[in-house]
Design a protein around this motif. Sequence first.
Motif, PDB file in Angstrom:
ATOM      1  N   UNK A 180     -14.491  17.443  38.836  1.00 23.92           N
ATOM      2  CA  UNK A 180     -15.132  17.518  37.968  1.00 23.92           C
ATOM      3  C   UNK A 180     -14.890  18.156  36.657  1.00 23.92           C
ATOM      4  N   UNK A 181     -13.745  19.090  36.425  1.00 26.33           N
ATOM      5  CA  UNK A 181     -13.015  19.584  36.082  1.00 26.33           C
ATOM      6  C   UNK A 181     -11.693  18.022  35.370  1.00 26.33           C
ATOM      7  N   UNK A 182     -11.689  17.369  35.425  1.00 31.21           N
ATOM      8  CA  UNK A 182     -10.183  16.497  35.003  1.00 31.21           C
ATOM      9  C   UNK A 182     -11.525  15.428  34.522  1.00 31.21           C
ATOM     10  N   UNK A 183     -12.489  15.297  35.152  1.00 32.72           N
ATOM     11  CA  UNK A 183     -13.505  14.000  34.883  1.00 32.72           C
ATOM     12  C   UNK A 183     -13.655  14.777  33.729  1.00 32.72           C
TER      13      UNK A 183
ATOM     14  N   UNK B 283     -13.815  14.049  27.065  1.00 37.15           N
ATOM     15  CA  UNK B 283     -13.437  14.817  26.599  1.00 37.15           C
ATOM     16  C   UNK B 283     -12.895  14.117  25.391  1.00 37.15           C
ATOM     17  N   UNK B 284     -11.169  14.184  26.190  1.00 33.76           N
ATOM     18  CA  UNK B 284     -10.390  12.801  25.149  1.00 33.76           C
ATOM     19  C   UNK B 284     -10.685  12.123  25.193  1.00 33.76           C
ATOM     20  N   UNK B 285     -11.216  10.914  25.767  1.00 39.46           N
ATOM     21  CA  UNK B 285     -11.722   9.734  25.282  1.00 39.46           C
ATOM     22  C   UNK B 285     -12.908   9.525  23.865  1.00 39.46           C
ATOM     23  N   UNK B 286     -13.507  11.006  24.437  1.00 41.62           N
ATOM     24  CA  UNK B 286     -15.027  10.895  22.837  1.00 41.62           C
ATOM     25  C   UNK B 286     -13.683  11.733  21.725  1.00 41.62           C
ATOM     26  N   UNK B 287     -12.537  12.017  22.247  1.00 44.28           N
ATOM     27  CA  UNK B 287     -11.774  12.528  20.614  1.00 44.28           C
ATOM     28  C   UNK B 287     -11.509  10.953  19.448  1.00 44.28           C
ATOM     29  N   UNK B 288     -10.483  10.123  20.806  1.00 42.11           N
ATOM     30  CA  UNK B 288     -10.322   9.044  20.714  1.00 42.11           C
ATOM     31  C   UNK B 288     -10.901   8.425  20.040  1.00 42.11           C
ATOM     32  N   UNK B 289     -11.980   8.324  20.711  1.00 44.05           N
ATOM     33  CA  UNK B 289     -13.027   7.107  19.744  1.00 44.05           C
ATOM     34  C   UNK B 289     -13.774   7.813  18.764  1.00 44.05           C
ATOM     35  N   UNK B 290     -13.587   9.533  18.845  1.00 46.15           N
ATOM     36  CA  UNK B 290     -13.466   9.572  17.129  1.00 46.15           C
ATOM     37  C   UNK B 290     -12.723   9.212  16.285  1.00 46.15           C
ATOM     38  N   UNK B 291     -11.634   8.892  16.405  1.00 46.44           N
ATOM     39  CA  UNK B 291      -9.957   8.233  15.254  1.00 46.44           C
ATOM     40  C   UNK B 291     -10.847   7.047  15.436  1.00 46.44           C
TER      41      UNK B 291
ATOM     42  N   UNK C  71     -13.112  24.078  29.787  1.00 49.83           N
ATOM     43  CA  UNK C  71     -12.934  24.839  28.913  1.00 49.83           C
ATOM     44  C   UNK C  71     -12.741  23.845  28.033  1.00 49.83           C
ATOM     45  N   UNK C  72     -13.144  23.851  26.599  1.00 43.88           N
ATOM     46  CA  UNK C  72     -12.993  23.234  25.054  1.00 43.88           C
ATOM     47  C   UNK C  72     -12.359  24.060  24.519  1.00 43.88           C
ATOM     48  N   UNK C  73     -11.503  23.150  24.561  1.00 49.27           N
ATOM     49  CA  UNK C  73     -10.349  23.249  23.029  1.00 49.27           C
ATOM     50  C   UNK C  73     -11.250  23.601  21.864  1.00 49.27           C
ATOM     51  N   UNK C  74     -11.571  23.883  20.806  1.00 46.45           N
ATOM     52  CA  UNK C  74     -12.610  24.319  19.909  1.00 46.45           C
ATOM     53  C   UNK C  74     -11.359  22.985  18.287  1.00 46.45           C
ATOM     54  N   UNK C  75     -10.390  22.957  18.460  1.00 47.17           N
ATOM     55  CA  UNK C  75     -10.186  21.365  17.493  1.00 47.17           C
ATOM     56  C   UNK C  75     -10.767  20.247  18.119  1.00 47.17           C
ATOM     57  N   UNK C  76     -10.505  20.003  18.552  1.00 48.09           N
ATOM     58  CA  UNK C  76     -10.194  18.805  19.125  1.00 48.09           C
ATOM     59  C   UNK C  76     -12.469  18.636  19.353  1.00 48.09           C
TER      60      UNK C  76
ATOM     61  N   UNK D 121     -14.682   4.889  26.953  1.00 48.52           N
ATOM     62  CA  UNK D 121     -14.884   3.579  28.129  1.00 48.52           C
ATOM     63  C   UNK D 121     -13.236   4.027  28.594  1.00 48.52           C
ATOM     64  N   UNK D 122     -12.046   4.793  27.412  1.00 47.50           N
ATOM     65  CA  UNK D 122     -10.660   3.656  27.503  1.00 47.50           C
ATOM     66  C   UNK D 122     -10.530   5.444  28.356  1.00 47.50           C
ATOM     67  N   UNK D 123     -11.289   6.499  28.377  1.00 48.08           N
ATOM     68  CA  UNK D 123     -11.258   7.915  28.616  1.00 48.08           C
ATOM     69  C   UNK D 123     -11.397   7.712  30.352  1.00 48.08           C
ATOM     70  N   UNK D 124     -12.348   7.276  30.419  1.00 49.71           N
ATOM     71  CA  UNK D 124     -13.137   7.049  31.885  1.00 49.71           C
ATOM     72  C   UNK D 124     -11.880   6.098  32.641  1.00 49.71           C
TER      73      UNK D 124
END
Length: 295
Positions: A9-12, A17-25, A145-150, A259-262
């Motif tokens: 679950x944590x890896x997923x 989250x990483x995909x959401x950050x990239x998606x924001x850019x 654990x959610x990094x605050x900056x992301x 989608x890219x992150x998943x």
Amino acid sequence: MDDIFGIPVQAFLGQLLLGLVNGSFYAMLSLGLAVIFGLLGIVNFAHGALYMIGAYVAWLSFEKFGLNYWVALVLSPLVVGALGVLIERTLLRHLYKLDPLYGLLLTFGLALIAEGVFREQFGVSGQQYAVPELLQGATDLGFMVLPNYRAWVVVASLSVCLGTWFLVEKTRLGSTLRAGTENPALVQAFGINVPVMVTLTYAAGAALAALAGVLAAPVIQITPLMGSNLIIVVFAVVVIGGMGSILGSILTGVVLGVIEGLTKVFYPEASSIVVFVIMAIVLMIRPAGLFGKEK
């Protein structure tokens, strides 16, 4: 539940989250492209270079003048927006009545020039930009654990994107902008300076790219190649969403980032091409893009 489809679950959730950050850019950069193309008809291939310059302005303002991240969030878009004014006033204004291919070639050449100048000055090795003290650390949500900056990047990017969409689509100023590009002579007759309005529109698109560069600076290495590495994916996002569709670019950018992150979780080998596979499928079904208007 300890896993999702065999993935912890944590890896997923971390990859989500990483995909959401990239998606924001992707959303912010494609937003700037959509604004410039939708209102001016220019395929702005220099957008990646403006994104890169925005990140370097933030880094240089800290290294040379000690200006912090929050100042850079304002300063960098202003500096790059001023550069956008210079580009539009001296070069792009001569191309509006020509085939869009001329604008693409010109801006592609500008991108190569900018990349070459920055490689000459700073080399190809990456520069580090520290996360601002206020946003350091992380928040334990229990399941991850959610990094605050992301988290800040996602909130700030989506706020700017939705604010820009509202300004262009739902306000009188936005109506004037759209009218000025569709029938400049009529709008000029009402006393509105259309050339200045067009210049400021391009500058605003450039400023959005710079803002994305500042937001990205603490989470990636700042290099002269950072824009060219991203711009092809961003163009794919714009094509999928529909050229000139602001809301389409925002929604498509976020969704494709996720989608890219998943994909990196379930089938890592396809993560670098999944956006282009989706683009090919969309173009076969709907050539104008998901939110674009058929002509």
